[in-house]
Scaffold this motif. Sequence first.
Motif, PDB file in Angstrom:
ATOM      1  N   GLN A 131      19.960  -6.804   4.789  1.00  0.00           N
ATOM      2  CA  GLN A 131      21.078  -6.049   5.377  1.00  0.00           C
ATOM      3  C   GLN A 131      20.896  -4.586   4.983  1.00  0.00           C
ATOM      4  O   GLN A 131      21.611  -4.039   4.141  1.00  0.00           O
ATOM      5  N   TYR A 132      19.917  -3.949   5.645  1.00  0.00           N
ATOM      6  CA  TYR A 132      19.468  -2.635   5.199  1.00  0.00           C
ATOM      7  C   TYR A 132      20.507  -1.527   5.412  1.00  0.00           C
ATOM      8  O   TYR A 132      20.640  -0.617   4.584  1.00  0.00           O
ATOM      9  N   LYS A 133      21.260  -1.592   6.500  1.00  0.00           N
ATOM     10  CA  LYS A 133      22.268  -0.560   6.756  1.00  0.00           C
ATOM     11  C   LYS A 133      23.353  -0.579   5.688  1.00  0.00           C
ATOM     12  O   LYS A 133      23.773   0.459   5.180  1.00  0.00           O
ATOM     13  N   LYS A 134      23.796  -1.785   5.346  1.00  0.00           N
ATOM     14  CA  LYS A 134      24.808  -1.915   4.295  1.00  0.00           C
ATOM     15  C   LYS A 134      24.254  -1.450   2.947  1.00  0.00           C
ATOM     16  O   LYS A 134      24.948  -0.805   2.150  1.00  0.00           O
ATOM     17  N   GLY A 135      22.986  -1.790   2.692  1.00  0.00           N
ATOM     18  CA  GLY A 135      22.358  -1.382   1.442  1.00  0.00           C
ATOM     19  C   GLY A 135      22.275   0.127   1.315  1.00  0.00           C
ATOM     20  O   GLY A 135      22.571   0.699   0.250  1.00  0.00           O
ATOM     21  N   LEU A 136      21.879   0.794   2.412  1.00  0.00           N
ATOM     22  CA  LEU A 136      21.796   2.260   2.398  1.00  0.00           C
ATOM     23  C   LEU A 136      23.159   2.890   2.175  1.00  0.00           C
ATOM     24  O   LEU A 136      23.304   3.869   1.427  1.00  0.00           O
ATOM     25  N   LYS A 137      24.170   2.327   2.819  1.00  0.00           N
ATOM     26  CA  LYS A 137      25.527   2.859   2.698  1.00  0.00           C
ATOM     27  C   LYS A 137      26.007   2.769   1.249  1.00  0.00           C
ATOM     28  O   LYS A 137      26.565   3.735   0.690  1.00  0.00           O
ATOM     29  N   SER A 138      25.773   1.624   0.618  1.00  0.00           N
ATOM     30  CA  SER A 138      26.177   1.447  -0.782  1.00  0.00           C
ATOM     31  C   SER A 138      25.403   2.385  -1.705  1.00  0.00           C
ATOM     32  O   SER A 138      25.966   2.954  -2.655  1.00  0.00           O
ATOM     33  N   ALA A 139      24.107   2.563  -1.428  1.00  0.00           N
ATOM     34  CA  ALA A 139      23.286   3.462  -2.247  1.00  0.00           C
ATOM     35  C   ALA A 139      23.782   4.906  -2.143  1.00  0.00           C
ATOM     36  O   ALA A 139      23.843   5.633  -3.145  1.00  0.00           O
ATOM     37  N   GLU A 140      24.136   5.329  -0.936  1.00  0.00           N
ATOM     38  CA  GLU A 140      24.632   6.695  -0.729  1.00  0.00           C
ATOM     39  C   GLU A 140      25.935   6.921  -1.501  1.00  0.00           C
ATOM     40  O   GLU A 140      26.175   8.009  -2.039  1.00  0.00           O
ATOM     41  N   GLN A 141      26.789   5.894  -1.561  1.00  0.00           N
ATOM     42  CA  GLN A 141      28.053   6.026  -2.290  1.00  0.00           C
ATOM     43  C   GLN A 141      27.803   6.272  -3.778  1.00  0.00           C
ATOM     44  O   GLN A 141      28.476   7.085  -4.418  1.00  0.00           O
ATOM     45  N   ILE A 142      26.812   5.570  -4.330  1.00  0.00           N
ATOM     46  CA  ILE A 142      26.476   5.769  -5.750  1.00  0.00           C
ATOM     47  C   ILE A 142      25.888   7.155  -5.963  1.00  0.00           C
ATOM     48  O   ILE A 142      26.236   7.860  -6.924  1.00  0.00           O
ATOM     49  N   LEU A 143      24.981   7.577  -5.054  1.00  0.00           N
ATOM     50  CA  LEU A 143      24.287   8.861  -5.234  1.00  0.00           C
ATOM     51  C   LEU A 143      25.207  10.060  -5.034  1.00  0.00           C
ATOM     52  O   LEU A 143      24.896  11.161  -5.501  1.00  0.00           O
ATOM     53  N   LYS A 144      26.335   9.869  -4.362  1.00  0.00           N
ATOM     54  CA  LYS A 144      27.302  10.966  -4.238  1.00  0.00           C
ATOM     55  C   LYS A 144      27.864  11.338  -5.609  1.00  0.00           C
ATOM     56  O   LYS A 144      28.060  12.502  -5.932  1.00  0.00           O
TER      57      LYS A 144
END
Length: 743
Positions: free
Chosen positions: A30-43
């Motif tokens: 589920q790559y789109k969800k994974g990217l979204k979660s990663a971006e939230q952490i990196l913010k």
Amino acid sequence: MSANPPPGQALSHKDAANFRQVVRHFENKQYKKGLKSAEQILKKNPNHADTQAMKALIIGTQGQTDAAFALAKTALGNNMKSHVCWHVYGLLYRNTKEYDESIKAYKFALRLEPESAPIQRDLAHLQIQMRDFDGYVQSRKAMLQQKPGIRQNWTALAIAHHLGGDYEEAENVLTTYEETLKTKPARSDMEHWEAVMYKNKIIAESGNLEKALDHLEAVEKRIPDLQGVLETKADYLLKLKRPEAVNAYATLLDRNPENSAYYDSYISAKGLKDDDVEGLKKAYAELAEKFPKSDLPRRRPLDFLQGDKFREAADAYLQKMLRKGVPSTFANIKQLYTDASKKDIVQDIVEGFAAKPPAQTNGDSDKKDHFESQTLYFLAQHYNYKLSRDLDKAMSYAEKCIALDESSVDAHAVKARTLKHKGDAAAASKEMNAARALDERDRAINTKCAKYQLRNDENDAALETASKFTQNKTSGGPLGDLLEMQCVWYLTEDGQSYLRQHKLGLALKRFHQILNIFDVWQDDQFDFHNFSLRKGMIRAYVDMLRWEDHLRDHPFFSRAAVSAVEAYILLHDNPDLVHGHLMATNGSAEEMSAADRKKALKKAKREQEKLEKAEADKRAAAKAAKPVPKADQEDGKKEDNDPLGKTLLETKEPLKDAMKFLTPLLEYCPDVEDAQVVGFEVYRRREKWLLATRCWLKLQHLNASHEKLAGFKTELKKGLKSADGLSDKVREVIKAEAGELLD
């Protein structure tokens, strides 16, 4: 993938939970969800190395390789001591097939986190993928020491020793595990009994068949795989020349009287030799009486009978098969044609049937017409076959068969084959299409029709024919479906058709697609290194690994590879072909005046632009008419931006690119004559005289009367004479192997 970040870059409780979600999303694709979660952490944590690494892994899996490596390096810069970053780095290298670099990264990650099961597992999978058996043994020992209570770790270590050639240690590992069991496994414990059968296989492969048989007899009553036990035991008894082998194969024949291998082994177990005609005849007669519905005991005597006895048996067999209307009768018989006397007898018998059909048991005229039709069909095939070829007679019988039954697909197909052998590809294609139209639900005749159309260079018509049995849902339309289904025969025929037309871009595109399919088959092993052990299907897994070792021996690969190398040689010899296939008809640049060449180039470029525009319009129209539903789209799958193979065609080093095909071709298919021919042609042009000599010698060994040998010898002598940089050592090797070339 470990979801626990190393100390030094700790996240808040909420972000740590979010990071674990990133890992789960990646593992579930589920790559789109994974990217979204990663971006939230990196913010909140822009320099968090592990999250950057996971983001790099996700975008790398989606095809953004360069960006993924750049981000992974940034992550490593932020935390060089993160085992997650090094693990991701290894995975990225694995995705780009740089396996040596991947192993280095995994080992570095293991130094930082020696107890990490995911890293150790990925390292082990890569080692078995590369057949690094020593390294695989060490990795599996480490995994067993970490978790000795899991059966899979014991089995995997046994496999590592077995494939590495240490049969005794492999057996000891499995025996040691069995001794640790406190309760006897139930008969329903498939994993245990599969491991027991695998252990038996190891004992047999070590060469100790007596021990293997004793072991099998001790456990056979508890093993649920009854068929496997019966076959294995019968095989051991036969190899040990025990009289019980006869009964063992008789039992197997009772279970499956259509298995030809059982008949061969049964006859061998009875001690009957090829020259014992009466004994063989009696044995097969008994089997025919015991299995009245089986074809093989009636067909097999034709292999060893001679003269009048053969005529009598062949007459009875052919009458029976033709009356029943078995379409494969000729296919069953044709291997007898290597014996000219048998070929003549069969021809005489069936010609006799055509002239005067044998008496029917009743006066049913439909059955009489059916027998006549099958007889004519047999004779059409007979005269089409290479060992008994008479194409005029074949055509005559095919026409008679069609006149008797116009709706016969087989009759039209054999007529098309006759036209093909006569060299009329256009008429053959038309006739095969007529056969296809008689039964549009028959996939076999549809496939045959597409092949004939490709042989006649009707590429668009062939694709339309093939599309009748494809879903046509992917973005590439029918061709995309054929690629998705890995339909190698179609891609090969399509590529060879374009090669004949000198449309080298499209030809190279098809051959590279086939090369990619073989790479996918090899990479698919990664899915089974863990799956097969988890499911306990060990013997099938070992067989799969051994099959993969010979993957590129297959004629599908050699045919495509030879054609691809021929395309690159053509491109090297005539670089103007990069401007379009029209340049092939105008001769080489040396044979043309400057004005003529300029005019030809202009015309070829116009034609190429038309092709590109037509292809773009076709794809746009298909996309507009039938958009791909979201459910059928795959994450990370990109549309092909070079459908005409323009990038492949514009290579600056065609002979270097040819080595992608030639190297595995010569390694895995050294006995294919065409492989040595194209190998010589490439090495001669690259002035690799030692390798060219090797190809020439191998071709001479394979076929001393090959038509190109003399020409190659002349080329070699000329090349060796004029070669300036040929070292003394190379000259010594060539003199030792082929001194005549240096005379």
